[in-house]
Design an enzyme around this catalytic site. Structure first.
Site: not given
Length: 376
Positions: A93-97, A147, A217, A267, A305, A307, A310, A336
């Site tokens: 990601d760009s770091g903006g958030f 952004d 956003g 994500d 499941c 995994c 489980c 899990h």
């Protein structure tokens, strides 16, 4: 770039799509869920374990990595893939958030953002050009435009101003990104919950031209209903033949609802963060392993499941290690959760390809609504 990075859609069912994003580091099956490796690690997991859950791509974080250990250091050590022992695609990601949500004393100008590190108070500047440089040093496969993301609710004027600034920054990001065969740059649609601003943003991004497009956003406190009503139109405004990425989402039902509205990538820190706090996502809803009802329960977390948590451990054991603050608790529950999220993605890919997505979706909601198994 098309020959090295491209999106191939193989089936559509309603608005839901399935396909493959081809990259030099491997294919990403869509819809795709990207586990978050904020500081070059998916917390409590080994990279090979993350891969074993079914993940094709990880997310790394520009803001955190630029502060520690620094992008320059990672570059000297051979790039992010080598540094964290993950040889498959990485999106940064760009770091903006994070600048908006974590940094102290930030100052926003047309040029970019100056801020104080949340780690040691040191001063830094992030601009579209610097964000592109950091992501190039990291060597990520999918790079995000820099952004600005205003927290919702915000008034229309503030949203418009922020969106237009982000569009000017998107153009600067594109220029600074340059020509990097095999690497992709995604633009980020902004505009809050305002349909006309989303339209304006999508038009500005499409004019510049990107390898993929994100819906930004959202999932910033507006609630699921508002988010879904925005997703009813926002993805349709973006080019059909490029991947669409919904940033920072989400809970299992958010993910399913987003795919139903035409989203290809997502994500979220939720599977790993929840795993560390004793929350397990299962087909039957959320299980709080810290609850006393599990202490004598020899059954698995989710009998359907496969995994390791489980297959090899009981609810009683998982309850015990969580209560005892043992490290294995976060490891098993995170494994899990990530496995379950990838199971959802696989289920959606198969059902979209088979044209049975609506039935799959109905079954998903019905099973969750029934709730957890009865206590013993």
């Amino acid at each position: 770039m098309a020959e090295l990075f491209n999106f191939e859609m193989s089936a559509q069912d309603g608005k839901a799509r399935t396909g493959v994003i081809h990259t030099p580091r491997g294919d990403i099956r869509t819809p795709a869920f990207m586990p978050v490796g904020t500081a070059a690690t998916v917390k409590a997991m080994m990279p090979e374990s993350v891969r074993a859950t079914g993940a094709d791509i990880l997310l790394g974080n520009t803001y955190h990595l630029m502060l520690r250990p620094t992008a320059e250091r990672i570059d000297r050590l051979g790039g992010l893939h080598k540094f964290m022992n993950w040889d498959r695609p990485i999106l940064t990601d760009s770091g903006g958030f994070q600048v908006m949500s974590l940094a102290g004393l930030r100052k926003l100008t047309e040029q970019g953002v100056t801020f104080k590190s949340h780690i040691d108070g040191s001063k830094h500047e992030l601009t579209p050009e610097r964000s592109m440089e950091i992501q190039r040093l990291l060597g990520s496969d999918i790079v995000m435009c820099f952004d600005e993301c205003p927290a919702l609710p915000a008034d229309r004027d503030r949203i418009a101003e922020s969106m237009r600034l982000s569009m000017r920054w998107a153009e600067r990001s594109r220029d600074a990104f340059g020509d990097r065969p095999g690497h992709a740059l995604f633009g980020i649609q902004q505009g809050g919950l305002e349909k006309d601003f989303r339209e304006e943003s999508a038009a500005a991004l499409t004019k510049v031209g990107f390898d993929g497009y994100a819906v930004g956003g959202l999932a910033v406190g507006e609630g699921q209903e508002a988010m879904f009503s925005c997703l009813d139109y926002a993805p349709d405004m973006l080019p059909m033949d490029k991947p669409r990425y919904l940033m920072g989402v989400g809970k299992p039902d958010d993910i399913v609802g987003a795919v139903a509205r035409g989203i290809d990538m997502m994500d979220c820190v939720l599977p790993s963060r929840s795993g560390r706090t004793g929350q397990a996502f299962t087909r039957h809803g959320v299980v709080n392993i810290k609850n006393a009802r599990h202490q004598d329960d020899p059954r698995p977390l989710d009998e359907g499941c496969s995994c390791p948590a489980c297959r090899q451990y009981s609810r009683a054991y998982l309850h015990h290690v969580f209560r005892s603050n043992e490290m294995i608790s976060g490891m098993l529950l995170t494994w899990h959760n990530l496995h379950y999220f990838q199971d959802i993605m696989a289920g959606m890919r198969e059902s979209i390809a088979a044209g049975t997505f609506a039935a799959w979706q109905a079954d998903f909601h019905e099973t969750r609504a029934r709730g957890d198994i009865e206590p013993l």
